[in-house]
Design a protein around this motif. Structure first.
Motif: not given
Length: 401
Positions: A248-253, A255-258, A282-286
């Motif tokens: 889920l974290a990777i999906f929400e991240g 391409l460029i993250g949150k 990856v969630e924060e920086y994509g």
């Protein structure tokens, strides 16, 4: 002598830069991923683990600087057998403590004033021992066979003890030692038989797990995680597993993250700051941030290869080989777990996952690599100084013409 950073930061400069960027990423992600832990363990003081982790990173850089500036590489060859025996003693002591105190696992050893995982020390001491044995027996196939038996026996003993509490760490170390023996020109027939024996051992562990007593709990966990990866986890239907949160974290991240500090999934994950920290990154920086971190580990691997190739001495070359392989494999396993490529297992991301003494041992490993790279530079400089200077003196007859 005038003080300067260049007098301290010795060895491969590219590797120092890689470690700097890994440190920066580590501090940012650990701060984001420990919010829940801070509210539970530190009274809501969210900067608690940021400060703690930053201190350990600073100590780690101090350890690296000390090793590369003060401790000669040949010292590790001298202490290798003693270090290995000492490590085996600590691993056994951790097992005894586990049996007497009823701890969850025998991974850590609590000495009251300090608690650490002896397996982290085993990574270094086993590589030092293996490098010493292989470096001193390179002349004939008979010598290589003798070295192979010594290294295989030591690796089997150490990894066998570690596997009682942590099968994945034992596997990572053993694969690193196999790679070391391959680089050290151990005949492929020996390595092939060892690999076949390892596969048969893994199959035996998998199929014997259901009939083994509960005291062999790690075997049941080993089988369960493989089954969950192949057939799917029943708890995954409710979306409650760590692997589900990581996906889920990777999906929400995307391409460029949150954005920095914007992770939501870390609030629900128990291992967000350790085993699954790559997913939070990856969630924060994509995907861009995830690829950048993976690239840093690839650069580390390639610089390690360059250091090995530049070494004119066998022990330093083999020492670097073993450490680089173990940390590279460990990083690959961590990132693969977060992305769902391999079964879930507990492997921290080297120099990024939050840790205490494990960070210090990892720093010591990097320090050994940097020491070898600095030794290579000194050897090259000494070789250049020893070369005679050739002066072209004109022939007398030619000069008269």
């Amino acid at each position: 002598m005038k003080f300067s950073l260049g007098n301290i930061i010795k060895g491969d400069r590219t590797l120092w830069v890689v470690l700097f960027f890994l440190s920066l990423a580590s501090i940012l992600i650990v701060y984001s991923a420990t919010g829940r832990l801070a509210y539970r363990e530190a009274g809501g003081f969210t900067a608690h683990y940021l400060i703690r982790h930053s201190i350990f990173i600073a100590i780690g850089f101090g350890v690296m600087a000390f090793l590369v500036n003060v401790v000669p590489v040949k010292f590790y060859s001298l202490i290798a057998p003693t270090a290995l025996i000492f490590t085996i003693g600590l691993l056994i002591l951790a097992l005894i403590q586990y049996k007497l105190t009823g701890k969850a696992t025998p991974r850590s050893l609590d000495l009251k004033f300090i608690s650490f995982q002896p397996a982290e020390l085993a990574k270094l001491s086993l590589v030092m021992f293996g490098a010493k044995m292989l470096a001193s027996r390179q002349k004939t196939e008979k010598e290589l066979r003798t070295a192979f038996l010594w290294v295989l026996g030591a690796s089997g003993l150490v990894c066998g003890i570690i596997s009682i509490g942590n099968i994945s760490t034992a596997a990572v170390i053993f694969m690193g030692m196999m790679g070391l023996m391959f680089v050290a020109r151990v005949p492929l027939k020996f390595l092939g038989l060892t690999a076949l024996a390892g596969i048969l051992m893994a199959l035996l562990m998998y199929f014997s797990a259901p009939i083994m007593p509960k005291s062999f709990g790690r075997l049941q966990t080993f089988k369960q995680r493989i089954d969950d990866h192949i057939h799917g986890d029943k708890e995954s239907e409710e979306g409650t597993t760590q692997a589900d949160f990581a996906k889920l974290a990777i999906f929400e991240g995307g391409l460029i993250g949150k954005g920095p500090g914007s992770s939501d999934v870390s609030n629900y994950m128990e291992a967000a700051y350790n085993d699954f920290i790559y997913a939070i990154l990856v969630e924060e920086y994509g995907v861009v941030g995830g690829v950048f971190i993976a690239l840093l580990y690839l650069i580390f691997l390639f610089r390690g290869v360059s250091i090995v190739r530049a070494s004119s001495r066998t022990f330093p070359a083999f020492l670097t080989t073993g450490i680089v392989l173990i940390y590279s494999i460990q990083a690959f396993v961590n990132m693969s777990v977060s992305t769902g490529l391999v079964p879930v297992t507990g492997q921290p991301l080297p120099w990024i996952s939050m840790g205490g003494t494990s960070m210090i041992f990892t720093a010591a490993g990097f320090g050994l690599i940097l020491s070898v790279s600095y030794l290579n530079k000194k050897d090259d400089k000494a070789e250049q100084q020893e070369q005679p200077v050739v002066v072209n003196v004109p022939d007398e007859d030619q000069e008269l013409k």
